[in-house]
Scaffold this motif. Structure first.
Motif, PDB file in Angstrom:
ATOM      1  N   ALA A  42     -25.550  52.852   1.023  1.00  0.00           N
ATOM      2  CA  ALA A  42     -26.571  52.088   1.735  1.00  0.00           C
ATOM      3  C   ALA A  42     -26.406  52.221   3.248  1.00  0.00           C
ATOM      4  CB  ALA A  42     -26.522  50.621   1.310  1.00  0.00           C
ATOM      5  N   TRP A  91     -30.901  47.965   0.606  1.00  0.00           N
ATOM      6  CA  TRP A  91     -29.801  47.050   0.326  1.00  0.00           C
ATOM      7  C   TRP A  91     -30.003  46.292  -0.991  1.00  0.00           C
ATOM      8  CZ3 TRP A  91     -25.172  47.394   2.335  1.00  0.00           C
ATOM      9  CH2 TRP A  91     -25.031  48.182   3.480  1.00  0.00           C
ATOM     10  N   ALA A 128     -28.667  48.739  -3.435  1.00  0.00           N
ATOM     11  CA  ALA A 128     -27.201  48.718  -3.360  1.00  0.00           C
ATOM     12  C   ALA A 128     -26.643  47.489  -4.079  1.00  0.00           C
ATOM     13  CB  ALA A 128     -26.741  48.742  -1.907  1.00  0.00           C
TER      14      ALA A 128
END
Length: 134
Positions: free
Chosen positions: A72, A116, A119
């Motif tokens: 990320a 994110w 992730a």
């Protein structure tokens, strides 16, 4: 295969060098200044930031989340580097609002949030698999 890739890379570097050196004199000077500035920014800003982020990730991120966080971080850096000129409006002309018709800052934030979130989901999946194995 490695030798073929190296030869192909060298051929591309040679082609690029030929294009640079074939430019008129006034353009060549500007290109050399740009290359020196890009090299300085890379060596004195980008590399220390990447190494610092990697060291912090190794030290503070739990092992199950390290790969997703590192991935990320890399994707976030690439997205930000590409979007940054648009976000700050480099080349924006006051009397031509159609030159930059989008809200690039908001778009960058949406993309970073998506990166994110992926992730986080990847980390959750890795943690779940690790619990099943133990």
């Amino acid at each position: 295969m490695r030798a073929l890739l190296a030869l192909a890379g060298l051929a591309l570097v040679g082609y690029g060098a030929y294009g640079w050196l074939d430019a008129p004199g006034h353009e060549l000077t500007g290109r050399l200044i740009f290359a020196a500035a890009a090299l300085a920014v890379h060596d004195f800003l980008v590399v220390p930031l990447v190494l610092g982020a990697g060291a912090l990730a190794i030290r503070y991120v739990p092992p199950v989340a390290r790969r997703p966080v590192q991935a990320a971080l890399v994707v976030s850096a690439a997205l930000t580097a590409v979007a940054f000129p648009f976000v700050i409006g480099v080349g924006r002309i006051a009397d031509n609002p159609s030159a930059f018709p989008q809200h690039y800052g908001r778009g960058l934030l949406v993309l970073l949030a998506a990166v994110w979130l992926v992730a986080a989901a990847w980390t959750a999946l890795r943690a779940r698999r690790a619990r099943r194995r133990s």
